[in-house]
Design a protein around this motif. Structure first.
Motif, PDB file in Angstrom:
ATOM      1  N   GLY A 336       0.855  -1.181   0.000  1.00 36.03           N
ATOM      2  CA  GLY A 336       0.000   0.000   0.000  1.00 36.03           C
ATOM      3  C   GLY A 336       0.889   1.229   0.000  1.00 36.03           C
ATOM      4  N   THR A 337       0.435   2.312   0.617  1.00 38.58           N
ATOM      5  CA  THR A 337      -0.955   2.466   1.046  1.00 38.58           C
ATOM      6  C   THR A 337      -1.666   3.282  -0.023  1.00 38.58           C
ATOM      7  N   PHE A 338      -2.993   3.119  -0.081  1.00 34.52           N
ATOM      8  CA  PHE A 338      -3.796   3.766  -1.094  1.00 34.52           C
ATOM      9  C   PHE A 338      -4.877   4.605  -0.432  1.00 34.52           C
ATOM     10  N   ALA A 339      -5.130   5.779  -1.009  1.00 35.21           N
ATOM     11  CA  ALA A 339      -6.187   6.637  -0.476  1.00 35.21           C
ATOM     12  C   ALA A 339      -7.533   5.938  -0.544  1.00 35.21           C
ATOM     13  N   ASP A 340      -7.730   5.145  -1.584  1.00 33.51           N
ATOM     14  CA  ASP A 340      -8.967   4.381  -1.741  1.00 33.51           C
ATOM     15  C   ASP A 340      -8.591   2.960  -2.141  1.00 33.51           C
ATOM     16  N   ARG A 341      -8.257   2.146  -1.139  1.00 28.29           N
ATOM     17  CA  ARG A 341      -7.822   0.788  -1.465  1.00 28.29           C
ATOM     18  C   ARG A 341      -8.927  -0.025  -2.103  1.00 28.29           C
ATOM     19  N   GLN A 346     -11.263  -3.268  -6.371  1.00 26.49           N
ATOM     20  CA  GLN A 346     -12.336  -3.466  -7.343  1.00 26.49           C
ATOM     21  C   GLN A 346     -11.792  -3.446  -8.771  1.00 26.49           C
ATOM     22  N   GLY A 347     -10.827  -2.569  -9.028  1.00 28.48           N
ATOM     23  CA  GLY A 347     -10.234  -2.528 -10.359  1.00 28.48           C
ATOM     24  C   GLY A 347      -9.560  -3.837 -10.723  1.00 28.48           C
ATOM     25  N   LEU A 348      -8.865  -4.437  -9.754  1.00 26.46           N
ATOM     26  CA  LEU A 348      -8.257  -5.749  -9.995  1.00 26.46           C
ATOM     27  C   LEU A 348      -9.327  -6.811 -10.221  1.00 26.46           C
ATOM     28  N   LEU A 349     -10.376  -6.774  -9.403  1.00 29.74           N
ATOM     29  CA  LEU A 349     -11.452  -7.754  -9.551  1.00 29.74           C
ATOM     30  C   LEU A 349     -12.110  -7.625 -10.922  1.00 29.74           C
ATOM     31  N   ASP A 350     -12.308  -6.405 -11.383  1.00 26.80           N
ATOM     32  CA  ASP A 350     -12.898  -6.198 -12.712  1.00 26.80           C
ATOM     33  C   ASP A 350     -12.039  -6.801 -13.807  1.00 26.80           C
ATOM     34  N   ARG A 351     -10.777  -6.999 -13.520  1.00 28.81           N
ATOM     35  CA  ARG A 351      -9.854  -7.599 -14.494  1.00 28.81           C
ATOM     36  C   ARG A 351      -9.574  -9.064 -14.180  1.00 28.81           C
ATOM     37  N   GLY A 352     -10.403  -9.662 -13.316  1.00 26.21           N
ATOM     38  CA  GLY A 352     -10.316 -11.095 -13.058  1.00 26.21           C
ATOM     39  C   GLY A 352      -9.327 -11.517 -12.009  1.00 26.21           C
ATOM     40  N   VAL A 353      -8.862 -10.570 -11.175  1.00 26.18           N
ATOM     41  CA  VAL A 353      -7.872 -10.886 -10.136  1.00 26.18           C
ATOM     42  C   VAL A 353      -8.467 -10.536  -8.781  1.00 26.18           C
ATOM     43  N   LEU A 354      -8.565 -11.526  -7.898  1.00 24.28           N
ATOM     44  CA  LEU A 354      -9.118 -11.313  -6.562  1.00 24.28           C
ATOM     45  C   LEU A 354      -8.001 -11.326  -5.536  1.00 24.28           C
ATOM     46  N   ILE A 355      -7.790 -10.177  -4.858  1.00 23.90           N
ATOM     47  CA  ILE A 355      -6.855 -10.128  -3.736  1.00 23.90           C
ATOM     48  C   ILE A 355      -7.664  -9.770  -2.489  1.00 23.90           C
TER      49      ILE A 355
END
Length: 402
Positions: A336-341, A346-355
């Protein structure tokens, strides 16, 4: 459950179940289970057992199935000896089946610990951030839950730990090493400091127990110690392990603990009768016979983890600053860290990757997968961050024009 209803009978009024008040607003524990191509959220071993392992398991399970009309060995003596032999080979500490306890995953082992040593009027202590199930074990056994703090780099300061133990006077101290979700391993000196501080605390003529959760121990970097080496010096110490990760046996649900005979006997008091099925015992014992080939997969995952850490440290957030990446001795990496993790997740999930969204605010955790899965993760993350950067630049331009 559906029942036939007489058309002329009065409607049955809603019935409120007598749920314990402290559970009224709780939800079941669990990470999202979604059907996506790349699953990197629950720290599983991405490599299924080889066909030779499957064949051995099938043979042993078939043998056990022929006797399923009888209850299993309620103390799993043969399996516990196999686990003792495995740990003896790994750590060099001479262990016997009497030093080992086994149950349905290290989750049940931990629950046994809290049932035996926690309870009303007693306290369990850990140091946050750490495994999110620990407070649930405490809640389910009516044990008070207290957390101390870890440092900014997720290490544990021995002096802070000792002071907290003396102040809180817990019955149970839970230390994860490597820690989940951070991947941080504890130096032997820190574990010793905790064990020594626990021996200074008197609780009705007894001392607190210290449990070091080594669920990810096989993934440690060379030279990182196991607390198993300290067992002979500290009778209040126990170490838990699991076959879910290194042995690619998450579906088998087999966890275990190594400690003094007295500690193990205390857990035998609270375990349910025949808690470990004959099928589970057979499957776990069969997998242990293939530990050399399974540990070769662990070495591959360690190398992939280290490469992932290096790559993440080269990346930049949308504002141009480098990622923070925790040192990891596990099969996952916290970054991280991200202001909006959640937006990144969600962006990764939209591309087929679940973390996993877990740990302190702003951090994300990625489990280590196969090289192909990690390549997909890297490509997806780069794309997500690039899109975020473009969106921010467009917003800035729009504000400037306004």
């Amino acid at each position: 459950m559906t029942h036939a209803v007489d058309q002329h009978s009065a409607p049955v009024p809603p019935v409120r179940l007598p749920l314990r008040p402290e559970l009224a607003d709780e939800t079941p524990y669990g990470a999202p289970q979604l059907d996506v191509p790349v699953l990197l959220n629950v720290n599983e071993n991405p490599y299924p057992p080889g066909e030779d392992v499957v064949a051995t398991i099938a043979e042993e399970v078939a043998r056990a199935a022929r006797g399923m009309n009888r209850y299993p060995d309620r103390d799993a003596t043969v399996l516990r000896q196999d686990l003792a032999d495995y740990l003896t080979l790994e750590t060099g500490v001479d262990l016997d089946h009497c030093d080992v306890w086994a149950a349905n995953g290290s989750n049940e082992v931990m629950l046994h610990v809290l049932q035996a040593f926690g309870g009303p009027g007693r306290t369990a202590l850990s140091f946050a951030p750490t495994y999110s199930m620990y407070p649930e074990y405490a809640r389910d056994t009516h044990t008070a839950w207290v957390v101390g703090r870890r440092e900014a780099d997720f290490t544990l300061d021995p002096d802070h730990a000792a002071r907290t133990i003396r102040e809180v006077r817990p019955s149970v101290i839970l230390l994860a090493s490597p820690n989940n979700p951070t991947g941080t391993a504890l130096p032997a000196a820190t574990v010793e400091a905790v064990c020594a501080a626990a021996l200074e605390v008197d609780i009705d003529g007894a001392h607190p127990v210290v449990v070091v959760d080594e669920a990810y121990a096989e993934f440690r970097r060379p030279g990182t110690p196991s607390a198993v080496a300290l067992l002979e010096r500290y009778p209040n110490l126990a170490v838990t392990r699991t076959m879910s990760k290194a042995f690619a046996a998450a579906g088998a649900r087999l966890g275990y603990l190594v400690a003094s005979n007295d500690f193990v006997d205390a857990l035998r008091i609270v375990r349910l009768p025949y808690h470990l099925s004959a099928i589970t015992q057979a499957a776990a014992g069969a997998a242990l016979r293939h530990r050399e080939s399974l540990m070769a997969q662990v070495a591959t995952l360690r190398a992939e983890r280290d490469a992932t850490v290096r790559w993440l440290r080269q990346q930049r957030r949308p504002d141009g600053t480098p990622f923070d990446v925790a040192e990891s001795d596990a099969n996952f990496v916290l970054f991280g860290t991200f202001a909006d993790r959640h937006a990144v997740w969600q962006g990764l999930l939209d591309r087929g990757v679940l973390i996993r969204e877990t740990g302190p605010d702003g951090w994300l955790r990625v489990s280590i997968g196969t090289p192909a899965e990690m390549a997909t993760f890297r490509e997806a993350l780069v794309e997500v961050l690039r899109n975020q950067q473009q969106d921010e630049q467009q917003d800035e331009h729009g504000e400037a024009r306004a």
